[in-house]
Enzyme design. Sequence first.
Site, mmCIF file in Angstrom:
data_model
loop_
_atom_site.group_PDB
_atom_site.id
_atom_site.type_symbol
_atom_site.label_atom_id
_atom_site.label_comp_id
_atom_site.label_asym_id
_atom_site.label_seq_id
_atom_site.Cartn_x
_atom_site.Cartn_y
_atom_site.Cartn_z
ATOM 1 N N GLU A 80 -22.965 1.351 4.451
ATOM 2 C CA GLU A 80 -23.513 2.275 5.444
ATOM 3 C C GLU A 80 -24.769 1.735 6.115
ATOM 4 O O GLU A 80 -25.589 2.501 6.615
ATOM 5 C CB GLU A 80 -23.784 3.620 4.783
ATOM 6 C CG GLU A 80 -22.514 4.261 4.190
ATOM 7 C CD GLU A 80 -22.684 5.732 3.997
ATOM 8 O OE1 GLU A 80 -22.342 6.502 4.925
ATOM 9 O OE2 GLU A 80 -23.178 6.129 2.917
ATOM 10 N N HIS A 133 -31.554 6.472 3.455
ATOM 11 C CA HIS A 133 -30.331 7.268 3.330
ATOM 12 C C HIS A 133 -30.117 7.544 1.849
ATOM 13 O O HIS A 133 -30.185 6.613 1.042
ATOM 14 C CB HIS A 133 -29.129 6.525 3.906
ATOM 15 C CG HIS A 133 -27.800 7.155 3.533
ATOM 16 N ND1 HIS A 133 -27.499 8.477 3.808
ATOM 17 C CD2 HIS A 133 -26.705 6.661 2.895
ATOM 18 C CE1 HIS A 133 -26.281 8.755 3.365
ATOM 19 N NE2 HIS A 133 -25.775 7.675 2.810
ATOM 20 N N HIS A 152 -28.226 10.515 -1.241
ATOM 21 C CA HIS A 152 -27.257 11.587 -1.494
ATOM 22 C C HIS A 152 -27.868 12.733 -2.306
ATOM 23 O O HIS A 152 -27.147 13.499 -2.910
ATOM 24 C CB HIS A 152 -26.066 11.043 -2.285
ATOM 25 C CG HIS A 152 -25.299 9.964 -1.588
ATOM 26 N ND1 HIS A 152 -24.193 9.350 -2.125
ATOM 27 C CD2 HIS A 152 -25.478 9.377 -0.390
ATOM 28 C CE1 HIS A 152 -23.738 8.439 -1.287
ATOM 29 N NE2 HIS A 152 -24.495 8.424 -0.229
ATOM 30 N N HIS A 187 -22.366 14.896 2.138
ATOM 31 C CA HIS A 187 -22.661 13.477 1.905
ATOM 32 C C HIS A 187 -24.119 13.240 1.510
ATOM 33 O O HIS A 187 -24.399 12.643 0.476
ATOM 34 C CB HIS A 187 -22.294 12.716 3.173
ATOM 35 C CG HIS A 187 -22.435 11.235 3.113
ATOM 36 N ND1 HIS A 187 -22.093 10.414 4.138
ATOM 37 C CD2 HIS A 187 -22.883 10.414 2.157
ATOM 38 C CE1 HIS A 187 -22.333 9.151 3.814
ATOM 39 N NE2 HIS A 187 -22.817 9.132 2.623
#
Lengths: 238, 238, 238, 238
Positions: free
Chosen positions: B54, B73, B75, B144
């Site tokens: 990603e 980023h 989760h 996500h």
Amino acid sequence: MDASGHVSARHPHDPNRYLMSQSRSPQLVDASDIMEFTLDNEPVGGSDRPLYHERFIHGAIYKARPEIKAVVHAHSEDVLPFTITKVPLRPVIGSASAIGHHVPLWDIRDRFGDRTNLLVSNGDHGADLARCLGENSVVLLRGHGFAAARDSLIGVVRMSIFLPRNARVLMNAMRLGGDVNALSPGEIDVKTKALAGDAAGLARGWEYWAVRAGCADRLARTRAKTGESRRKEQSRSR
Amino acid sequence: MDASGHVSARHPHDPNRYLMSQSRSPQLVDASDIMEFTLDNEPVGGSDRPLYHERFIHGAIYKARPEIKAVVHAHSEDVLPFTITKVPLRPVIGSASAIGHHVPLWDIRDRFGDRTNLLVSNGDHGADLARCLGENSVVLLRGHGFAAARDSLIGVVRMSIFLPRNARVLMNAMRLGGDVNALSPGEIDVKTKALAGDAAGLARGWEYWAVRAGCADRLARTRAKTGESRRKEQSRSR
Amino acid sequence: MDASGHVSARHPHDPNRYLMSQSRSPQLVDASDIMEFTLDNEPVGGSDRPLYHERFIHGAIYKARPEIKAVVHAHSEDVLPFTITKVPLRPVIGSASAIGHHVPLWDIRDRFGDRTNLLVSNGDHGADLARCLGENSVVLLRGHGFAAARDSLIGVVRMSIFLPRNARVLMNAMRLGGDVNALSPGEIDVKTKALAGDAAGLARGWEYWAVRAGCADRLARTRAKTGESRRKEQSRSR
Amino acid sequence: MDASGHVSARHPHDPNRYLMSQSRSPQLVDASDIMEFTLDNEPVGGSDRPLYHERFIHGAIYKARPEIKAVVHAHSEDVLPFTITKVPLRPVIGSASAIGHHVPLWDIRDRFGDRTNLLVSNGDHGADLARCLGENSVVLLRGHGFAAARDSLIGVVRMSIFLPRNARVLMNAMRLGGDVNALSPGEIDVKTKALAGDAAGLARGWEYWAVRAGCADRLARTRAKTGESRRKEQSRSR
């Protein structure tokens, strides 16, 4: 405590001074970090060391409350939901009776408007917070945390543990539905006196927390001193 | 972060490059893992090393937002409920004001249909996500996680801690019932500026997190550099 | 257990005595702390050592229930919400069937009024609590915790783990909405017998908990003794 | 896993055998504990060692599902609320898509009546559970836990982590109110295939979990083997 809390104690010999660490994460503080402050939150003798931004909480409470010997400020997450809703935070478990009869909520916006940074960062903020605290033991700071004032260092340490625990139990009980059976005013008063005189229970608690915090060696020195009061207390309960 | 998050920083000397680790669990990353990428997410000079699937999140945000210096980023579990409901994630605690005024929710299904694997796995996904992020600091990814973009590495590290904390407090406050007293627009703006200039507070936070993460030795080198800005900041607050 | 719980066992040779530690945080207790008490909660032969304030829970239960071999008292946080609401705490998971068919709630205020300190601090409190417990295995103490009585030490250790776990699962199930499918009376009865005869399962549990508690070496000695019963049990199940 | 779960793998060379540890707490299992079983759950060649009472779950699933290569049974607390209510457990986060389209709930009472001990303790129980599982990947056991069946050992390990995480996120999302935006059927299908082919992502996960579990050394040997498939996979994504 997390990375942003601080605790202080009024100077044992001078009521116009208090002791607190320089600005350091609480878990790292040791004896060399302790500094002396005036009740206007200035380091006695001046200093280059970094200071807690919110030391103004401490001086203001010591000024307003001559009987207070220790103050703690923390951002304990479990308490925060009560700072942004209208649900009162009342003591529901015996170990948290020191919360007292009423927990006021201080919102910096009320007096200082909409463009503050929420921190108690000067003497005016501190004084307004102390006014809100009044004669109570705990005041909530909206969206921020709490401050507690007790007549002993052990008292504020206990508060830092049992106030969040009480908050968690109350939140969970409210979700079960129906009325919550809180401590009665009489129980709050009596329990508070009982805990204050409970040297054996407090020693046991210190022992547990000192091991968890990794400083059990320092506790040995304290145990010698409490040994005598423990023997006195034991004969009274038999 | 858990096993699946990643953080990057724009190259300090070349705005068309960013730095990020090869694909490794974040807790294991060390200096030798850092690689240089183009804004099209290609390793500069090519490489055999495994890359984060990603990485397209990072290049797209650096392209769309010239002022952004770091991207994360993750989760984080506590944020996920807000990615699958219509309840807005707003900042309610002071330490999370950097969340900003609005947190958009990106659902890959909207533009890419029902048969994706939810991952931002190519440039088109990345560009669509960056469009959704707009000028905000945080974007939620449905089912996500989230991505955050700040003007410093410390900023995205703070976001990784305080965004989930804010989510937990908001969820618990909503369960108490009644209105939730969120940060006002003025408080969001002012608090953000205050934190950015708070070198002592940030240093204290770094100290705490470095000890918890087991890399306190690396922090000593950083402390020398911040010493000077700390002394300057102290005289201003007195 | 936290800093405030305690466990005891009836003396293996004298039903009019029980064994319990002097007042220490449970995680720190070792063999030298164990003392012998009468059912009136007096240390046999007198002692200077600090005693648990609430030892009165233990003597009273041993007096009222001749078949009981071990008693535990703990303040487990997850159980507390059920002590301050009217929602019954019923067993919903197989591992907690030993909770039994009914869990009474004892409120010290009912008989002793509004000015107690909530602690079971004398023989009258203890007797009233034991009356409330009746023939059940668990009694809740309002705003305080629980006490459990079983026919083995392993039984009360299991209760200390599975009663809170059952409480958490029940709270979470209730929040999902709709009816909760609790253990049936038949399942409570049968499961209880099954666990009592499950030497291999209990050994596996002890192994896990001993490693987690850091005393796995003491378990080796126990394993030799259970080896023989284990071989017998195995041939029965084939 | 807690003290009561177990995992098995079909024998790599003989589909009529499976491999599983003797009865030990999962965190303590090492290579010498592994035993070989028939699909009727008998130790090949007989044995004195203690066996898991619920090994019948494993043999039954291997018999019913020739493509299944690994089975796990655990009591994960966060899943339990879904075993005692009527709320379906659906995948809502991408990492848990392997849960599949449907999660059946097996209640031993339906076929075996009200006087069981809830354990899958014989071949009939196992066969009935396998019938309930059908062609799905996960089956819930009322008041007890879950069993999952996948085509790889990594698959059941992932399930043990992401099924509880999905349960927590779903519970929290439901409490926020309004509809929950679950994974679509298309997303469940596609995500599953994507994860199965994601060697780099799986390796990163293994790295993280191996460090957390304290067996990172064993992982080094595995990394050599995956290096080649990693290089192949990387060229495909560019």
